[in-house]
Design a protein around this motif. Sequence first.
Motif, PDB file in Angstrom:
ATOM      1  N   LEU A 104      36.627  23.927  36.956  1.00 36.34           N
ATOM      2  CA  LEU A 104      35.375  24.643  36.737  1.00 36.34           C
ATOM      3  C   LEU A 104      34.594  24.825  38.034  1.00 36.34           C
ATOM      4  CD1 LEU A 104      34.219  23.009  33.368  1.00 36.34           C
ATOM      5  CD2 LEU A 104      35.279  25.261  33.716  1.00 36.34           C
ATOM      6  N   LEU A 105      34.686  23.830  38.916  1.00 37.70           N
ATOM      7  CA  LEU A 105      34.039  23.945  40.221  1.00 37.70           C
ATOM      8  C   LEU A 105      34.620  25.097  41.012  1.00 37.70           C
ATOM      9  CD1 LEU A 105      32.075  22.702  42.331  1.00 37.70           C
ATOM     10  CD2 LEU A 105      34.006  21.320  43.133  1.00 37.70           C
ATOM     11  N   MET A 106      35.946  25.201  41.039  1.00 39.75           N
ATOM     12  CA  MET A 106      36.600  26.299  41.745  1.00 39.75           C
ATOM     13  C   MET A 106      36.289  27.641  41.084  1.00 39.75           C
ATOM     14  SD  MET A 106      38.186  25.332  44.474  1.00 39.75           S
ATOM     15  CE  MET A 106      39.293  26.698  44.801  1.00 39.75           C
ATOM     16  N   GLN A 107      36.253  27.654  39.757  1.00 41.42           N
ATOM     17  CA  GLN A 107      35.943  28.896  39.048  1.00 41.42           C
ATOM     18  C   GLN A 107      34.560  29.407  39.435  1.00 41.42           C
ATOM     19  OE1 GLN A 107      36.139  28.634  34.773  1.00 41.42           O
ATOM     20  NE2 GLN A 107      35.161  30.614  34.475  1.00 41.42           N
ATOM     21  N   GLY A 108      33.574  28.522  39.445  1.00 42.52           N
ATOM     22  CA  GLY A 108      32.217  28.923  39.803  1.00 42.52           C
ATOM     23  C   GLY A 108      32.111  29.364  41.247  1.00 42.52           C
ATOM     24  N   TRP A 109      32.770  28.638  42.143  1.00 40.30           N
ATOM     25  CA  TRP A 109      32.726  28.961  43.575  1.00 40.30           C
ATOM     26  C   TRP A 109      33.371  30.311  43.861  1.00 40.30           C
ATOM     27  CZ3 TRP A 109      36.357  26.939  47.857  1.00 40.30           C
ATOM     28  CH2 TRP A 109      35.797  27.177  49.110  1.00 40.30           C
ATOM     29  N   LEU A 110      34.543  30.526  43.272  1.00 43.20           N
ATOM     30  CA  LEU A 110      35.258  31.776  43.506  1.00 43.20           C
ATOM     31  C   LEU A 110      34.542  32.968  42.876  1.00 43.20           C
ATOM     32  CD1 LEU A 110      38.917  30.528  42.900  1.00 43.20           C
ATOM     33  CD2 LEU A 110      37.814  31.017  45.097  1.00 43.20           C
ATOM     34  N   ASP A 111      33.969  32.740  41.712  1.00 46.64           N
ATOM     35  CA  ASP A 111      33.221  33.816  41.062  1.00 46.64           C
ATOM     36  C   ASP A 111      32.014  34.213  41.911  1.00 46.64           C
ATOM     37  OD1 ASP A 111      32.614  35.654  39.062  1.00 46.64           O
ATOM     38  OD2 ASP A 111      31.354  34.233  37.987  1.00 46.64           O
ATOM     39  N   LYS A 112      31.346  33.226  42.500  1.00 48.29           N
ATOM     40  CA  LYS A 112      30.157  33.492  43.315  1.00 48.29           C
ATOM     41  C   LYS A 112      30.520  34.150  44.639  1.00 48.29           C
ATOM     42  CE  LYS A 112      26.202  31.168  45.479  1.00 48.29           C
ATOM     43  NZ  LYS A 112      25.514  29.865  45.680  1.00 48.29           N
ATOM     44  N   ARG A 113      31.572  33.659  45.299  1.00 45.92           N
ATOM     45  CA  ARG A 113      31.916  34.154  46.622  1.00 45.92           C
ATOM     46  C   ARG A 113      32.755  35.430  46.603  1.00 45.92           C
ATOM     47  NH1 ARG A 113      31.753  31.187  51.227  1.00 45.92           N
ATOM     48  NH2 ARG A 113      32.119  33.273  52.078  1.00 45.92           N
ATOM     49  N   LEU A 114      33.694  35.517  45.640  1.00 43.13           N
ATOM     50  CA  LEU A 114      34.630  36.638  45.645  1.00 43.13           C
ATOM     51  C   LEU A 114      34.554  37.519  44.396  1.00 43.13           C
ATOM     52  CD1 LEU A 114      37.833  34.798  46.971  1.00 43.13           C
ATOM     53  CD2 LEU A 114      36.180  36.145  48.297  1.00 43.13           C
ATOM     54  N   GLY A 115      33.916  37.022  43.357  1.00 45.51           N
ATOM     55  CA  GLY A 115      33.908  37.759  42.095  1.00 45.51           C
ATOM     56  C   GLY A 115      35.251  37.699  41.391  1.00 45.51           C
ATOM     57  N   GLY A 116      36.081  36.735  41.755  1.00 44.48           N
ATOM     58  CA  GLY A 116      37.411  36.606  41.167  1.00 44.48           C
ATOM     59  C   GLY A 116      38.270  35.672  41.991  1.00 44.48           C
ATOM     60  N   PHE A 117      39.582  35.814  41.877  1.00 42.30           N
ATOM     61  CA  PHE A 117      40.506  34.922  42.570  1.00 42.30           C
ATOM     62  C   PHE A 117      41.562  35.724  43.321  1.00 42.30           C
ATOM     63  CE2 PHE A 117      42.659  35.910  38.625  1.00 42.30           C
ATOM     64  CZ  PHE A 117      43.982  36.080  39.016  1.00 42.30           C
ATOM     65  N   THR A 118      42.204  35.072  44.268  1.00 46.27           N
ATOM     66  CA  THR A 118      43.399  35.604  44.922  1.00 46.27           C
ATOM     67  C   THR A 118      44.524  34.589  44.728  1.00 46.27           C
ATOM     68  OG1 THR A 118      43.038  34.554  47.068  1.00 46.27           O
ATOM     69  CG2 THR A 118      41.939  36.677  46.683  1.00 46.27           C
ATOM     70  N   GLY A 119      45.730  34.955  45.137  1.00 45.66           N
ATOM     71  CA  GLY A 119      46.847  34.028  45.027  1.00 45.66           C
ATOM     72  C   GLY A 119      46.603  32.747  45.798  1.00 45.66           C
ATOM     73  N   ASP A 120      46.007  32.852  46.982  1.00 43.41           N
ATOM     74  CA  ASP A 120      45.693  31.659  47.766  1.00 43.41           C
ATOM     75  C   ASP A 120      44.738  30.740  47.013  1.00 43.41           C
ATOM     76  OD1 ASP A 120      47.228  32.188  50.056  1.00 43.41           O
ATOM     77  OD2 ASP A 120      45.685  33.507  50.870  1.00 43.41           O
ATOM     78  N   ASN A 121      43.784  31.322  46.314  1.00 47.26           N
ATOM     79  CA  ASN A 121      42.809  30.526  45.567  1.00 47.26           C
ATOM     80  C   ASN A 121      43.460  29.758  44.419  1.00 47.26           C
ATOM     81  OD1 ASN A 121      40.479  33.312  45.779  1.00 47.26           O
ATOM     82  ND2 ASN A 121      40.907  31.701  47.274  1.00 47.26           N
ATOM     83  N   LEU A 122      44.509  30.328  43.840  1.00 44.51           N
ATOM     84  CA  LEU A 122      45.222  29.623  42.777  1.00 44.51           C
ATOM     85  C   LEU A 122      45.887  28.369  43.334  1.00 44.51           C
ATOM     86  CD1 LEU A 122      46.921  32.592  40.854  1.00 44.51           C
ATOM     87  CD2 LEU A 122      44.753  31.455  40.357  1.00 44.51           C
ATOM     88  N   GLY A 123      46.508  28.498  44.511  1.00 49.79           N
ATOM     89  CA  GLY A 123      47.115  27.333  45.140  1.00 49.79           C
ATOM     90  C   GLY A 123      46.078  26.291  45.511  1.00 49.79           C
ATOM     91  N   ALA A 124      44.944  26.749  46.022  1.00 48.90           N
ATOM     92  CA  ALA A 124      43.870  25.827  46.391  1.00 48.90           C
ATOM     93  C   ALA A 124      43.357  25.074  45.173  1.00 48.90           C
ATOM     94  CB  ALA A 124      42.733  26.594  47.058  1.00 48.90           C
ATOM     95  N   THR A 125      43.249  25.763  44.053  1.00 48.63           N
ATOM     96  CA  THR A 125      42.774  25.124  42.824  1.00 48.63           C
ATOM     97  C   THR A 125      43.742  24.052  42.358  1.00 48.63           C
ATOM     98  OG1 THR A 125      41.630  27.162  42.175  1.00 48.63           O
ATOM     99  CG2 THR A 125      42.067  25.554  40.440  1.00 48.63           C
ATOM    100  N   GLN A 126      45.036  24.332  42.461  1.00 45.32           N
ATOM    101  CA  GLN A 126      46.035  23.320  42.093  1.00 45.32           C
ATOM    102  C   GLN A 126      45.892  22.081  42.950  1.00 45.32           C
ATOM    103  OE1 GLN A 126      48.945  22.205  44.008  1.00 45.32           O
ATOM    104  NE2 GLN A 126      49.284  20.713  42.349  1.00 45.32           N
ATOM    105  N   GLN A 127      45.713  22.270  44.250  1.00 47.83           N
ATOM    106  CA  GLN A 127      45.594  21.131  45.151  1.00 47.83           C
ATOM    107  C   GLN A 127      44.367  20.282  44.830  1.00 47.83           C
ATOM    108  OE1 GLN A 127      47.664  20.180  48.295  1.00 47.83           O
ATOM    109  NE2 GLN A 127      48.846  20.918  46.558  1.00 47.83           N
ATOM    110  N   LEU A 128      43.231  20.938  44.617  1.00 45.19           N
ATOM    111  CA  LEU A 128      42.007  20.197  44.314  1.00 45.19           C
ATOM    112  C   LEU A 128      42.123  19.482  42.970  1.00 45.19           C
ATOM    113  CD1 LEU A 128      39.148  19.523  45.266  1.00 45.19           C
ATOM    114  CD2 LEU A 128      38.334  21.532  43.997  1.00 45.19           C
TER     115      LEU A 128
END
Length: 266
Positions: free
Chosen positions: A225-249
């Motif tokens: 949920l933290l990543m979802q909120g951060w990505l929504d605020k900064r990018l308005g969505g996700f990229t493939g890199d963000n999916l990998g980052a979310t898995q790591q966190l």
Amino acid sequence: MHLLVHELRLFFIALQFFTRLPIPRWVGFEPIWLQHCARHFPLVGLLVGAFCALLLWAALWFWTAPVAVGLALAGGIWLTGGFHEDGWADTWDGLGGAVSREKALSIMKDSRIGSYGALALILMLGLKAAVLLALLEQDGWLAIAGWIWAHAASRAAPVWLIHSLPYAGDAEHAKAKPLATRIGGAGLFVALAWVALASLGLLAVDMSWLPSLCLAALGVAGATLLMQGWLDKRLGGFTGDNLGATQQLAELAALLGFAAQFVSHG
């Protein structure tokens, strides 16, 4: 029978996407399968986690705990090609500084690693090693079984993002274009069902791990949920890199949850 064969085919597609492991030739490939196979990401995580845990267990017979943890982490990175770690570093390169959305997306496409990405990668691997060592000191079997669970549960986190957020980049030029399309509720349900089965397996080994499992699950949910909120605020969505980052966190958060039970305030 046809449905089971198709689901097996989707599992193999997910396995090929996330690891170096070869898959049978009969599987074939259709682009849309890459989107549908997301439901089996946690199952792939179970296998990756089992590989890492087996390396850790075997290495402990020959070396000290710090060496064993290092070898197990290296083995996992080899198996996956550092796929998620690369996404973690790229995400921090793009979003670590105060840059515009367009600039952040451009930075994340750059194959070179910057200072934010390098620092984030060092800290992530260091923290994983530290938490695994702490777990090994308190309960070796929980460290091994919990790491398997963390690998599985953390791979449900990207599925949640694909279900909940739009793709932030240029979907037409995405490296994995089908994953730029939102996943339906059925796919998310299957992914969460794999995590539920992994949880039951963990508790079947030792029911006393229930408090640790609850803390780990809260960690994964919170990180997602933290990543979802951060990505929504900064990018308005996700990229493939963000999916990998979310898995790591989410994986780190799960390990921290397992380890938190052993903290003494006395």
